[in-house]
Design a protein around this motif. Structure first.
Motif, PDB file in Angstrom:
ATOM      1  N   GLU A   5       0.819  -1.197   0.000  1.00  0.00           N
ATOM      2  CA  GLU A   5       0.000   0.000   0.000  1.00  0.00           C
ATOM      3  C   GLU A   5       0.853   1.247   0.000  1.00  0.00           C
ATOM      4  O   GLU A   5       2.050   1.210   0.261  1.00  0.00           O
ATOM      5  N   GLY A   7       2.017   5.036   1.438  1.00  0.00           N
ATOM      6  CA  GLY A   7       2.355   5.487   2.770  1.00  0.00           C
ATOM      7  C   GLY A   7       3.836   5.461   3.055  1.00  0.00           C
ATOM      8  O   GLY A   7       4.269   5.939   4.088  1.00  0.00           O
ATOM      9  N   GLY A   8       4.648   4.921   2.150  1.00  0.00           N
ATOM     10  CA  GLY A   8       6.089   4.907   2.338  1.00  0.00           C
ATOM     11  C   GLY A   8       6.732   6.152   1.771  1.00  0.00           C
ATOM     12  O   GLY A   8       6.072   7.094   1.344  1.00  0.00           O
ATOM     13  N   ALA A  13       1.439   0.887  -3.868  1.00  0.00           N
ATOM     14  CA  ALA A  13       0.880  -0.330  -3.297  1.00  0.00           C
ATOM     15  C   ALA A  13       0.972  -1.466  -4.286  1.00  0.00           C
ATOM     16  O   ALA A  13       0.878  -1.269  -5.474  1.00  0.00           O
ATOM     17  N   SER A  20       0.057  -5.380   4.867  1.00  0.00           N
ATOM     18  CA  SER A  20       0.369  -4.240   4.005  1.00  0.00           C
ATOM     19  C   SER A  20       1.869  -4.033   3.915  1.00  0.00           C
ATOM     20  O   SER A  20       2.576  -4.106   4.926  1.00  0.00           O
ATOM     21  N   TYR A  22       4.456  -1.105   2.783  1.00  0.00           N
ATOM     22  CA  TYR A  22       4.571   0.296   2.448  1.00  0.00           C
ATOM     23  C   TYR A  22       5.825   0.513   1.610  1.00  0.00           C
ATOM     24  O   TYR A  22       6.938   0.249   2.056  1.00  0.00           O
ATOM     25  N   GLY A  63      10.135  -2.328   0.656  1.00  0.00           N
ATOM     26  CA  GLY A  63       9.309  -1.620   1.612  1.00  0.00           C
ATOM     27  C   GLY A  63       9.251  -2.327   2.954  1.00  0.00           C
ATOM     28  O   GLY A  63       9.986  -3.285   3.210  1.00  0.00           O
ATOM     29  N   THR A 118       9.434   3.887   6.848  1.00  0.00           N
ATOM     30  CA  THR A 118       8.014   4.229   6.805  1.00  0.00           C
ATOM     31  C   THR A 118       7.609   4.893   8.120  1.00  0.00           C
ATOM     32  O   THR A 118       7.841   4.327   9.193  1.00  0.00           O
TER      33      THR A 118
END
Length: 291
Positions: A5, A7-8, A13, A20, A22, A63, A118
């Motif tokens: 997903e 958010g990193g 994603a 998940s 990131y 990630g 992250t």
């Protein structure tokens, strides 16, 4: 492993399992372009990841999962990853979200050290070992305190990336070209450059060996990715070549640098002389091109 997903640091994603992931960054792995840290050529790099060397290559998505564990997700949608990397390199945002059906493997760890993490999840760490992970390659960056093939290739990649800086700091008056050949060594009677068969010479025996083996690629092509060519300014190309214990980085209109396993941390310049240009042009013609 995990759904990947946004958010990193880089964002995005990809579908890869239950949790998940990131996205922090990504890289392309093809015969003309792959993380040199993984091997001297494309098949070796694939083997380090437990992958079959697919002609179209792979994309690597790095990630953290929701618990902060490091993961490298391998996808076969190379164009998507290439577009994302190009956008990020230009300072643009790009939401890298590979589809679930493109995921080939999810491997614990990262092949390179990342300076980013992250936000909102624990610090990067290896996933907890379990039976399922035991059969997978566990990726880890090379030890910066050691010197070997991975560190050598990383050094050559860094020179290729920052060619102008290295070239500016190179004192051409210190070039030993042509290099004095050792008595009885191959190339001792090889003409004006002290080389036989049209090969370039050098004072350092390890560099001479590297140049001799690189010259051999012209008649016996090596595995894919052993020689790579990338865009440089003007009509020139930047070359990267590797072999057992050595790495070469050069520009077709300029000099070359050689790094050796037996010379930790040393960068050995090779002047153009009369023979190096032909070697570089031959390697450039042999290499698959990265535009």
């Amino acid at each position: 492993m995990a759904d990947v997903e946004g958010g990193g640091h880089r964002g995005g994603a990809a579908e890869a399992g239950e949790d998940s992931l990131y996205v922090l960054t990504a890289m392309v792995m093809t015969p003309s372009r792959f993380p040199g840290v993984l091997g001297d050529d494309f098949p070796a790099a694939c083997a380090a990841l437990g992958l079959v060397p697919a002609p179209d290559g792979y994309g690597l998505v790095l990630g953290q999962d929701g618990a902060g564990a490091r993961w490298t997700v391998v996808v076969d949608d190379v164009p998507l990853v290439a577009v994302a990397v190009a956008a990020w390199d230009c300072g643009m945002e790009y939401d890298l979200s590979p589809r679930e059906e493109t995921v080939v493997a999810a491997l614990p760890g990262w092949p390179l050290e990342l300076a980013v993490r992250t936000p909102g999840v624990p610090a990067p760490h290896d996933p907890e070992p379990d039976t399922e992970l035991a059969a997978l390659p566990r990726l880890a960056p090379p030890d910066a305190g050691q010197w070997g093939g991975a560190q050598r290739r990383l050094g050559a990649d860094e020179i290729a990336l920052r060619w102008a800086e290295w070239r500016q700091e190179t004192d051409t008056s210190e070039f030993t070209w042509p290099g004095p050949a050792e008595p009885g060594a191959e190339g001792a009677d090889g003409g004006e450059d002290g080389a036989a068969g049209g090969e370039a010479a050098h004072a350092h025996p390890g560099v001479r060996r590297a140049l001799r083996e690189a010259h051999g690629y012209l008649t016996s092509p090596p595995p894919p990715g052993r020689v790579r060519s990338a865009f440089a300014s003007g009509e020139a190309r930047t070359l990267r070549a590797d072999g057992p214990g050595w790495s070469l980085v050069a520009r077709t209109d300029d000099i070359a640098y050689v790094l050796l396993d037996e010379e930790p941390g040393q960068v050995l310049p090779v002047g153009r002389g009369a023979r190096l240009p032909a070697l570089l042009e031959g390697l450039a013609a042999l290499a698959p091109r990265e535009t």
